[in-house]
Design a protein around this motif. Sequence first.
Motif, mmCIF file in Angstrom:
data_model
loop_
_atom_site.group_PDB
_atom_site.id
_atom_site.type_symbol
_atom_site.label_atom_id
_atom_site.label_comp_id
_atom_site.label_asym_id
_atom_site.label_seq_id
_atom_site.Cartn_x
_atom_site.Cartn_y
_atom_site.Cartn_z
ATOM 1 N N PHE A 154 0.814 -1.216 0.000
ATOM 2 C CA PHE A 154 0.000 0.000 0.000
ATOM 3 C C PHE A 154 0.853 1.274 0.000
ATOM 4 O O PHE A 154 0.600 2.184 -0.813
ATOM 5 N N PRO A 155 1.871 1.402 0.861
ATOM 6 C CA PRO A 155 2.714 2.609 0.800
ATOM 7 C C PRO A 155 3.415 2.784 -0.549
ATOM 8 O O PRO A 155 3.580 3.914 -1.027
ATOM 9 N N LEU A 156 3.821 1.675 -1.164
ATOM 10 C CA LEU A 156 4.465 1.761 -2.470
ATOM 11 C C LEU A 156 3.504 2.292 -3.525
ATOM 12 O O LEU A 156 3.857 3.160 -4.340
ATOM 13 N N MET A 157 2.265 1.777 -3.517
ATOM 14 C CA MET A 157 1.279 2.253 -4.488
ATOM 15 C C MET A 157 0.912 3.707 -4.230
ATOM 16 O O MET A 157 0.692 4.481 -5.171
ATOM 17 N N LEU A 158 0.854 4.080 -2.957
ATOM 18 C CA LEU A 158 0.539 5.470 -2.618
ATOM 19 C C LEU A 158 1.648 6.410 -3.085
ATOM 20 O O LEU A 158 1.377 7.486 -3.638
ATOM 21 N N ALA A 159 2.891 5.989 -2.906
ATOM 22 C CA ALA A 159 4.040 6.824 -3.282
ATOM 23 C C ALA A 159 4.152 7.004 -4.797
ATOM 24 O O ALA A 159 4.655 8.025 -5.273
ATOM 25 N N THR A 160 3.695 6.004 -5.564
ATOM 26 C CA THR A 160 3.824 6.065 -7.024
ATOM 27 C C THR A 160 2.512 6.412 -7.722
ATOM 28 O O THR A 160 2.434 6.383 -8.951
ATOM 29 N N TYR A 161 1.488 6.739 -6.944
ATOM 30 C CA TYR A 161 0.144 6.916 -7.501
ATOM 31 C C TYR A 161 0.092 8.029 -8.545
ATOM 32 O O TYR A 161 -0.574 7.884 -9.580
ATOM 33 N N ARG A 162 0.764 9.143 -8.301
ATOM 34 C CA ARG A 162 0.705 10.274 -9.225
ATOM 35 C C ARG A 162 1.514 10.036 -10.501
ATOM 36 O O ARG A 162 1.041 10.304 -11.615
ATOM 37 N N ARG A 163 2.718 9.525 -10.350
ATOM 38 C CA ARG A 163 3.585 9.400 -11.527
ATOM 39 C C ARG A 163 3.439 8.064 -12.250
ATOM 40 O O ARG A 163 3.820 7.954 -13.422
ATOM 41 N N PHE A 164 2.885 7.056 -11.584
ATOM 42 C CA PHE A 164 2.703 5.767 -12.243
ATOM 43 C C PHE A 164 1.431 5.089 -11.722
ATOM 44 O O PHE A 164 1.485 4.069 -11.040
ATOM 45 N N PRO A 165 0.257 5.667 -12.023
ATOM 46 C CA PRO A 165 -0.991 5.028 -11.587
ATOM 47 C C PRO A 165 -1.204 3.724 -12.348
ATOM 48 O O PRO A 165 -0.930 3.637 -13.545
ATOM 49 N N LEU A 166 -1.690 2.734 -11.653
ATOM 50 C CA LEU A 166 -1.970 1.444 -12.277
ATOM 51 C C LEU A 166 -3.355 1.453 -12.908
ATOM 52 O O LEU A 166 -4.149 2.372 -12.696
ATOM 53 N N THR A 167 -3.654 0.431 -13.681
ATOM 54 C CA THR A 167 -4.986 0.324 -14.282
ATOM 55 C C THR A 167 -6.016 0.018 -13.193
ATOM 56 O O THR A 167 -5.699 -0.563 -12.153
ATOM 57 N N ASP A 168 -7.259 0.411 -13.456
ATOM 58 C CA ASP A 168 -8.332 0.118 -12.500
ATOM 59 C C ASP A 168 -8.464 -1.384 -12.273
ATOM 60 O O ASP A 168 -8.722 -1.838 -11.150
ATOM 61 N N LEU A 169 -8.314 -2.152 -13.330
ATOM 62 C CA LEU A 169 -8.371 -3.607 -13.213
ATOM 63 C C LEU A 169 -7.380 -4.103 -12.181
ATOM 64 O O LEU A 169 -7.707 -4.933 -11.313
ATOM 65 N N LEU A 170 -6.165 -3.580 -12.238
ATOM 66 C CA LEU A 170 -5.121 -4.040 -11.327
ATOM 67 C C LEU A 170 -5.401 -3.617 -9.892
ATOM 68 O O LEU A 170 -5.186 -4.401 -8.957
ATOM 69 N N TYR A 171 -5.905 -2.410 -9.710
ATOM 70 C CA TYR A 171 -6.233 -1.966 -8.353
ATOM 71 C C TYR A 171 -7.308 -2.859 -7.725
ATOM 72 O O TYR A 171 -7.238 -3.200 -6.544
ATOM 73 N N VAL A 172 -8.309 -3.247 -8.506
ATOM 74 C CA VAL A 172 -9.366 -4.129 -7.990
ATOM 75 C C VAL A 172 -8.790 -5.490 -7.615
ATOM 76 O O VAL A 172 -9.087 -6.046 -6.549
ATOM 77 N N LEU A 173 -7.939 -6.031 -8.485
ATOM 78 C CA LEU A 173 -7.351 -7.345 -8.207
ATOM 79 C C LEU A 173 -6.417 -7.310 -7.008
ATOM 80 O O LEU A 173 -6.371 -8.264 -6.220
ATOM 81 N N ILE A 174 -5.678 -6.214 -6.864
ATOM 82 C CA ILE A 174 -4.790 -6.084 -5.702
ATOM 83 C C ILE A 174 -5.608 -6.068 -4.418
ATOM 84 O O ILE A 174 -5.221 -6.670 -3.409
ATOM 85 N N LEU A 175 -6.764 -5.383 -4.441
ATOM 86 C CA LEU A 175 -7.631 -5.394 -3.263
ATOM 87 C C LEU A 175 -8.108 -6.809 -2.959
ATOM 88 O O LEU A 175 -8.086 -7.246 -1.796
ATOM 89 N N LEU A 176 -8.546 -7.547 -3.987
ATOM 90 C CA LEU A 176 -9.007 -8.918 -3.764
ATOM 91 C C LEU A 176 -7.900 -9.785 -3.166
ATOM 92 O O LEU A 176 -8.148 -10.591 -2.260
ATOM 93 N N HIS A 177 -6.686 -9.612 -3.671
ATOM 94 C CA HIS A 177 -5.548 -10.356 -3.123
ATOM 95 C C HIS A 177 -5.317 -9.976 -1.666
ATOM 96 O O HIS A 177 -5.077 -10.837 -0.804
#
Length: 206
Positions: free
Chosen positions: A44-67
């Motif tokens: 989560f901190p890694l995704m938060l730190a890179t959210y502005r310059r390297f946002p992931l696809t919505d599909l990936l964010y949903v799957l990461i939550l499921l994981h």
Amino acid sequence: MSTSSSRLHLLLTAAMFAVLVWSGLAPYDRATWVMEVAPVFIAFPLMLATYRRFPLTDLLYVLILLHAVVLMVGGAYTYARVPFGFDLQQWLGLGRNPYDKIGHFFQGFVPALVAREILLRGRHIAGRKMLAFVVVCIVLAISATYELIEWGAAVAMGQGADEFLGTQGDPWDTQSDMFTALIGSIAALLLLARWQDRQIAAIESR
């Protein structure tokens, strides 16, 4: 970043924290909970730190939550005691609670798409066949690393690591865990690669 995507990301974040709080209130074994949920605290901190310059696809964010949910539920009960796993055991006529295999399937399914997205968007690999091969290799490396961590926990903690390992007496648990992750990675590539490609194209066109 579109308004709809931003709202989705906020909703996913709220859901993640809700499940995290629930899982951490009264876990079966606190040390096991910490070890099982540790990937969430790292990712989560890694995704938060890179959210502005390297946002992931919505599909990936949903799957990461499921994981993450799979990990947090496993941490709350321990994998060998998750109630849904006992239901699966009964339905499928298995000799053990198979919930840990769900976790290892996701350990292959989701990291495969994470690796694929990073490699594609960074233009690190051109050929699609080579991309698939490298993605599967990355997943197997992640799975092997996790098994080494489990081995290290067993050496360091002795019987205290039993809940974290969740082998349930299976001498081939390590091998079957890695094979399940392999299946997850192949399934992700076969089922979601084109969907991911469309979402990557939408991000890059902004």
